[in-house]
Design a protein around this motif. Structure first.
Motif, PDB file in Angstrom:
ATOM      1  N   UNK A 193      13.067   7.636   7.386  1.00  0.00           N
ATOM      2  CA  UNK A 193      12.574   7.822   6.018  1.00  0.00           C
ATOM      3  C   UNK A 193      11.879   6.552   5.531  1.00  0.00           C
ATOM      4  N   UNK A 194      12.419   5.395   5.870  1.00  0.00           N
ATOM      5  CA  UNK A 194      11.768   4.134   5.497  1.00  0.00           C
ATOM      6  C   UNK A 194      10.370   4.040   6.074  1.00  0.00           C
ATOM      7  N   UNK A 195      10.230   4.455   7.335  1.00  0.00           N
ATOM      8  CA  UNK A 195       8.907   4.422   7.974  1.00  0.00           C
ATOM      9  C   UNK A 195       7.959   5.411   7.309  1.00  0.00           C
ATOM     10  N   UNK A 196       8.464   6.607   6.972  1.00  0.00           N
ATOM     11  CA  UNK A 196       7.626   7.608   6.308  1.00  0.00           C
ATOM     12  C   UNK A 196       7.167   7.094   4.944  1.00  0.00           C
ATOM     13  N   UNK A 197       8.053   6.468   4.202  1.00  0.00           N
ATOM     14  CA  UNK A 197       7.676   5.919   2.890  1.00  0.00           C
ATOM     15  C   UNK A 197       6.585   4.854   3.041  1.00  0.00           C
ATOM     16  N   UNK A 198       6.742   3.980   4.047  1.00  0.00           N
ATOM     17  CA  UNK A 198       5.727   2.949   4.292  1.00  0.00           C
ATOM     18  C   UNK A 198       4.403   3.583   4.706  1.00  0.00           C
ATOM     19  N   UNK A 199       4.446   4.650   5.511  1.00  0.00           N
ATOM     20  CA  UNK A 199       3.221   5.331   5.933  1.00  0.00           C
ATOM     21  C   UNK A 199       2.552   6.049   4.766  1.00  0.00           C
ATOM     22  N   UNK A 201       2.611   5.010   1.694  1.00  0.00           N
ATOM     23  CA  UNK A 201       1.955   3.936   0.951  1.00  0.00           C
ATOM     24  C   UNK A 201       0.675   3.488   1.647  1.00  0.00           C
ATOM     25  N   UNK A 202       0.700   3.369   2.974  1.00  0.00           N
ATOM     26  CA  UNK A 202      -0.489   2.950   3.721  1.00  0.00           C
ATOM     27  C   UNK A 202      -1.610   3.971   3.596  1.00  0.00           C
ATOM     28  N   UNK A 227      -2.419   3.648  -5.358  1.00  0.00           N
ATOM     29  CA  UNK A 227      -1.286   2.729  -5.211  1.00  0.00           C
ATOM     30  C   UNK A 227       0.016   3.517  -5.235  1.00  0.00           C
ATOM     31  N   UNK A 228       1.018   3.022  -4.524  1.00  0.00           N
ATOM     32  CA  UNK A 228       2.318   3.682  -4.448  1.00  0.00           C
ATOM     33  C   UNK A 228       3.395   2.755  -4.993  1.00  0.00           C
TER      34      UNK A 228
END
Length: 118
Positions: free
Chosen positions: A59-65, A67-68, A76-77
């Protein structure tokens, strides 16, 4: 499995995550947000995780993706409502969530997005 609801507040999308978010739902949310940002002229995304007990590495990776992708589409996120235990877990996992601004709650997140727009 119902999709995660996404509310439009003017040119900002508000996503409120509640409970456990399964991997498939997280990936679908990422795809849905990308499409909405690209087609609706969205300038900001607020992801409220105050209802989430655990943020794992996926989930952390999905949230970062998210935002990217949003940044590449000129939006902006802001991640809002992170619980202290979640923050500690993210640090222990070594997840830095690049590209994500954080706010204590949704009101402050919306305020951040409106300030940066000026």
């Amino acid at each position: 499995m119902a999709p995660v609801p996404v509310l439009a507040l003017g040119d900002v999308l508000l996503v409120s995550l509640q409970g456990e978010l399964h991997d498939g739902m997280a990936e679908q949310l990422q795809q849905d947000l990308s499409e909405r940002i690209a087609t609706a002229g969205v300038t900001g995304v607020v992801i409220d995780i105050s209802g989430v007990e655990i943020v794992d590495s996926f989930l952390g990776r999905v949230l970062a993706e998210i935002a990217s992708t949003a940044r590449l589409l000129a939006a902006r996120t802001v991640l809002a409502g992170m619980r202290p235990a979640v923050a500690i877990t993210l640090v222990e996992l070594g997840l830095t969530l690049p590209g994500l601004t954080t706010a204590l709650d949704v009101d402050r997140a919306l305020e951040l997005l409106s300030q940066r727009g000026r």
